[in-house]
Scaffold this motif. Structure first.
Motif, PDB file in Angstrom:
ATOM      1  N   PHE A  24     -49.410  36.610  39.527  1.00 30.77           N
ATOM      2  CA  PHE A  24     -48.296  35.765  39.937  1.00 30.77           C
ATOM      3  C   PHE A  24     -47.270  36.594  40.685  1.00 30.77           C
ATOM      4  N   ASP A  25     -46.449  35.918  41.444  1.00 32.53           N
ATOM      5  CA  ASP A  25     -45.436  36.563  42.282  1.00 32.53           C
ATOM      6  C   ASP A  25     -44.259  37.011  41.406  1.00 32.53           C
ATOM      7  N   LYS A  26     -43.950  38.315  41.412  1.00 32.43           N
ATOM      8  CA  LYS A  26     -42.856  38.846  40.592  1.00 32.43           C
ATOM      9  C   LYS A  26     -41.547  38.898  41.363  1.00 32.43           C
ATOM     10  N   LYS A  27     -41.509  38.292  42.536  1.00 31.55           N
ATOM     11  CA  LYS A  27     -40.345  38.351  43.411  1.00 31.55           C
ATOM     12  C   LYS A  27     -39.070  37.837  42.733  1.00 31.55           C
ATOM     13  N   HIS A  28     -39.169  36.816  41.866  1.00 28.56           N
ATOM     14  CA  HIS A  28     -37.991  36.175  41.290  1.00 28.56           C
ATOM     15  C   HIS A  28     -37.684  36.593  39.850  1.00 28.56           C
ATOM     16  N   ILE A  29     -38.426  37.532  39.307  1.00 36.92           N
ATOM     17  CA  ILE A  29     -38.160  37.972  37.945  1.00 36.92           C
ATOM     18  C   ILE A  29     -36.785  38.624  37.896  1.00 36.92           C
ATOM     19  N   GLY A  30     -35.966  38.166  36.967  1.00 38.72           N
ATOM     20  CA  GLY A  30     -34.624  38.712  36.804  1.00 38.72           C
ATOM     21  C   GLY A  30     -33.567  37.996  37.634  1.00 38.72           C
ATOM     22  N   SER A  31     -33.964  37.088  38.522  1.00 45.47           N
ATOM     23  CA  SER A  31     -32.970  36.363  39.316  1.00 45.47           C
ATOM     24  C   SER A  31     -32.612  35.063  38.608  1.00 45.47           C
ATOM     25  N   ASP A  32     -31.477  34.481  38.992  1.00 45.93           N
ATOM     26  CA  ASP A  32     -31.125  33.207  38.372  1.00 45.93           C
ATOM     27  C   ASP A  32     -31.685  32.053  39.198  1.00 45.93           C
ATOM     28  N   PHE A  33     -31.637  30.869  38.634  1.00 44.46           N
ATOM     29  CA  PHE A  33     -32.245  29.704  39.263  1.00 44.46           C
ATOM     30  C   PHE A  33     -31.556  29.342  40.575  1.00 44.46           C
TER      31      PHE A  33
ATOM     32  N   GLU B 155     -30.114  31.353  42.650  1.00 44.47           N
ATOM     33  CA  GLU B 155     -30.574  32.326  43.641  1.00 44.47           C
ATOM     34  C   GLU B 155     -31.974  31.968  44.133  1.00 44.47           C
ATOM     35  N   PHE B 156     -32.832  31.585  43.213  1.00 41.83           N
ATOM     36  CA  PHE B 156     -34.179  31.161  43.574  1.00 41.83           C
ATOM     37  C   PHE B 156     -34.138  29.982  44.545  1.00 41.83           C
ATOM     38  N   LEU B 157     -33.325  28.971  44.236  1.00 44.33           N
ATOM     39  CA  LEU B 157     -33.234  27.793  45.104  1.00 44.33           C
ATOM     40  C   LEU B 157     -32.718  28.159  46.495  1.00 44.33           C
ATOM     41  N   ARG B 158     -31.719  29.054  46.557  1.00 48.66           N
ATOM     42  CA  ARG B 158     -31.201  29.496  47.857  1.00 48.66           C
ATOM     43  C   ARG B 158     -32.283  30.214  48.651  1.00 48.66           C
ATOM     44  N   GLU B 159     -32.988  31.120  48.002  1.00 45.93           N
ATOM     45  CA  GLU B 159     -34.037  31.885  48.682  1.00 45.93           C
ATOM     46  C   GLU B 159     -35.163  30.986  49.185  1.00 45.93           C
ATOM     47  N   GLU B 160     -35.438  29.929  48.460  1.00 43.69           N
ATOM     48  CA  GLU B 160     -36.501  29.004  48.850  1.00 43.69           C
ATOM     49  C   GLU B 160     -36.005  27.933  49.824  1.00 43.69           C
TER      50      GLU B 160
ATOM     51  N   VAL C 273     -31.382  20.166  46.300  1.00 44.39           N
ATOM     52  CA  VAL C 273     -31.356  20.018  44.844  1.00 44.39           C
ATOM     53  C   VAL C 273     -29.950  19.662  44.377  1.00 44.39           C
ATOM     54  N   GLU C 274     -28.940  20.292  44.949  1.00 48.75           N
ATOM     55  CA  GLU C 274     -27.559  19.999  44.560  1.00 48.75           C
ATOM     56  C   GLU C 274     -27.178  18.563  44.913  1.00 48.75           C
ATOM     57  N   ALA C 275     -27.575  18.103  46.093  1.00 43.71           N
ATOM     58  CA  ALA C 275     -27.278  16.729  46.506  1.00 43.71           C
ATOM     59  C   ALA C 275     -27.984  15.726  45.599  1.00 43.71           C
ATOM     60  N   ALA C 276     -29.230  16.003  45.251  1.00 39.72           N
ATOM     61  CA  ALA C 276     -29.985  15.106  44.374  1.00 39.72           C
ATOM     62  C   ALA C 276     -29.346  15.051  42.988  1.00 39.72           C
ATOM     63  N   ALA C 277     -28.882  16.197  42.498  1.00 35.57           N
ATOM     64  CA  ALA C 277     -28.234  16.231  41.186  1.00 35.57           C
ATOM     65  C   ALA C 277     -26.931  15.441  41.202  1.00 35.57           C
ATOM     66  N   ALA C 278     -26.146  15.590  42.267  1.00 33.36           N
ATOM     67  CA  ALA C 278     -24.893  14.840  42.381  1.00 33.36           C
ATOM     68  C   ALA C 278     -25.178  13.346  42.431  1.00 33.36           C
TER      69      ALA C 278
END
Length: 96
Positions: free
Chosen positions: A2-11, A13-18, A24-29
């Motif tokens: 599996f890809d270890k690129k996001h280990i230790g990052s927060d969610f 940060e993951f969403l921004r990188e992707e 996601v923020e608009a859908a949550a609002a």
């Protein structure tokens, strides 16, 4: 493996990188607002048909408004729905 690129990052940060953070923020609002409108409707015993009448709209438009998975609702529609239940929409910018 599996890809270890996001280990230790927060969610966030993951969403921004992707490239998914804004979506996601608009859908949550939208989900929160739809939930709040439904709560106010229940509190005031307002049916979907009555809300549609107050908004001068259709029942199917109210269904789309209250569908948490449907992100295509305008601020104008949200403001109209809020007014129909005796509330108002407040939009503000916040620091990241």
């Amino acid at each position: 493996m599996f890809d270890k690129k996001h280990i230790g990052s927060d969610f966030d940060e993951f969403l921004r990188e992707e490239g998914m953070a804004d979506e996601v923020e608009a859908a949550a609002a939208k989900r929160v607002i739809a939930f709040q409108i439904e709560e106010e409707m229940q509190r005031a015993s307002i049916t979907k048909s009555e809300l549609a009448r107050r908004m001068n709209s259709s029942r199917s438009a109210v269904d789309r408004l209250l569908d948490p998975s449907n992100p295509s609702v305008t601020l104008t529609t949200l403001a109209c729905a809020a007014r129909a239940i005796g509330k108002k929409i407040s939009v503000q910018l916040e620091a990241q």
